[in-house]
Design an enzyme around this catalytic site. Sequence first.
Site, mmCIF file in Angstrom:
data_model
loop_
_atom_site.group_PDB
_atom_site.id
_atom_site.type_symbol
_atom_site.label_atom_id
_atom_site.label_comp_id
_atom_site.label_asym_id
_atom_site.label_seq_id
_atom_site.Cartn_x
_atom_site.Cartn_y
_atom_site.Cartn_z
ATOM 1 N N HIS A 63 -0.144 -15.912 83.147
ATOM 2 C CA HIS A 63 -0.137 -16.827 84.338
ATOM 3 C C HIS A 63 0.406 -17.836 84.175
ATOM 4 O O HIS A 63 0.897 -18.590 85.284
ATOM 5 C CB HIS A 63 -1.394 -17.063 84.752
ATOM 6 C CG HIS A 63 -2.218 -15.944 85.325
ATOM 7 N ND1 HIS A 63 -3.280 -15.873 83.944
ATOM 8 C CD2 HIS A 63 -2.257 -14.964 86.371
ATOM 9 C CE1 HIS A 63 -4.403 -14.524 84.457
ATOM 10 N NE2 HIS A 63 -3.679 -14.072 85.883
ATOM 11 N N ASP B 34 2.740 -6.828 86.371
ATOM 12 C CA ASP B 34 2.704 -5.546 87.017
ATOM 13 C C ASP B 34 4.151 -5.042 88.117
ATOM 14 O O ASP B 34 3.965 -5.636 88.975
ATOM 15 C CB ASP B 34 1.761 -6.178 88.451
ATOM 16 C CG ASP B 34 0.440 -6.882 87.702
ATOM 17 O OD1 ASP B 34 -0.403 -5.704 87.630
ATOM 18 O OD2 ASP B 34 0.078 -7.719 87.183
ATOM 19 N N VAL C 118 4.464 -11.012 79.010
ATOM 20 C CA VAL C 118 3.939 -11.704 77.959
ATOM 21 C C VAL C 118 2.672 -10.973 77.164
ATOM 22 O O VAL C 118 2.859 -10.679 77.956
ATOM 23 C CB VAL C 118 2.902 -13.020 78.266
ATOM 24 C CG1 VAL C 118 3.114 -14.514 77.097
ATOM 25 C CG2 VAL C 118 4.560 -14.532 79.303
HETATM 26 P P1 AMP Z 1 -3.536 -11.657 88.485
HETATM 27 O O1 AMP Z 1 -4.412 -12.785 88.181
HETATM 28 O O2 AMP Z 1 -3.910 -10.146 87.790
HETATM 29 O O3 AMP Z 1 -3.218 -11.331 90.212
HETATM 30 O O4 AMP Z 1 -2.055 -12.197 88.439
HETATM 31 C C1 AMP Z 1 -1.254 -12.785 88.835
HETATM 32 C C2 AMP Z 1 0.075 -13.036 88.249
HETATM 33 O O5 AMP Z 1 0.574 -12.899 86.960
HETATM 34 C C3 AMP Z 1 0.538 -11.514 89.061
HETATM 35 O O6 AMP Z 1 1.958 -11.924 89.337
HETATM 36 C C4 AMP Z 1 0.823 -10.768 86.799
HETATM 37 O O7 AMP Z 1 1.457 -9.763 87.748
HETATM 38 C C5 AMP Z 1 0.740 -11.952 86.857
HETATM 39 N N1 AMP Z 1 0.567 -11.503 85.268
HETATM 40 C C6 AMP Z 1 -0.840 -10.635 85.121
HETATM 41 N N2 AMP Z 1 -0.430 -10.475 83.576
HETATM 42 C C7 AMP Z 1 1.200 -10.777 82.862
HETATM 43 C C8 AMP Z 1 1.547 -10.451 82.014
HETATM 44 N N3 AMP Z 1 1.113 -10.557 80.845
HETATM 45 N N4 AMP Z 1 2.767 -11.375 81.617
HETATM 46 C C9 AMP Z 1 3.233 -12.091 82.872
HETATM 47 N N5 AMP Z 1 2.874 -11.766 84.187
HETATM 48 C C10 AMP Z 1 1.677 -12.090 84.387
#
Ligand code: AMP
Length: 275
Positions: free
Chosen positions: A37, A150, A176
């Site tokens: 994030h 994602d 990441v």
């Molecule tokens: P979420 O809170 O899980 O809905 O994720 C919010 C955003 O963070 C989404 O665009 C995810 O794809 C991104 N995200 C989640 N995990 C990662 C990661 N390991 N590396 C990069 N972006 C991420």
Amino acid sequence: MRTTRTIAETRAALADERARGRSVGLVPTMGAFHEGHLSLMRAARAENDVVVVSLFVNPTQFGEAADLARYPRDEARDGALAATEGVDLLFAPAPAEMYPDGFGSWVDVEGPTDGLEGAHRPGHFRGVATVCTKLFSIVRPDRAYFGLKDAQQVAVIEQVVRDLDLGLEVRPIETVRDADGLALSSRNVFLSPAERRVALALPRALAAGRDAHAAGRDPAEAALAVLAREPGLTVDYVEAAGLGRRLHLLGAIRVGATRLIDNLVLAEQPRSATA
Ligand code: AMP
């Protein structure tokens, strides 16, 4: 950093910025922040005058009530981390603000929702596309930042933005990972140390698939062979698929009660939609 709870106060705060000609970057999240994030926030900070992060555990993208109920939440910690990254505005609405009584309009995306997560989580992308369209309408960003972790979600959002002429740039950001190779995810906190060791088979399998692809062999077959050697997990799918302009090798597994997804980019411009 300012925190807003309502659509009206968020719009009012940003109207002022926009009137002054300032660019706006949006990072949609469900909170429980980790370095993934934060890397999205840093990318947004580098490219925009104003950075907005939305923090909303979107109920309409969850299939099972139990999964929604146990999703990790820690707004105080998230707010402190976002402030450290130079975020200007944290939009953290309650579910009733986003889905008031009588809510009845949905964004249904065809094409990139086929297969993979779309097949295994019915209704998931309808919830994602609807909430993101609402967030775009509320914030009206110049750019919105999404993680390639994602990858199918990125393709779905790119399709919505194009089809509905939403007039913003979708910026995909690299996945990441922890030092051991596991992709960061808010759900990793549910893994016991033993389960985490099992989960490492997923990035290992995808890397084996990528090597196989580079050597002219079937990447999914190579990845599945690695996963088959690990008895502590079940495989939802491993597939190579064209998403947007990228060819990915994607996998989803279950370890105990936790479902994990991950993917690697195999090529930037696939010749066909599916490989
Ligand atoms: P979420 O809170 O899980 O809905 O994720 C919010 C955003 O963070 C989404 O665009 C995810 O794809 C991104 N995200 C989640 N995990 C990662 C990661 N390991 N590396 C990069 N972006 C991420």
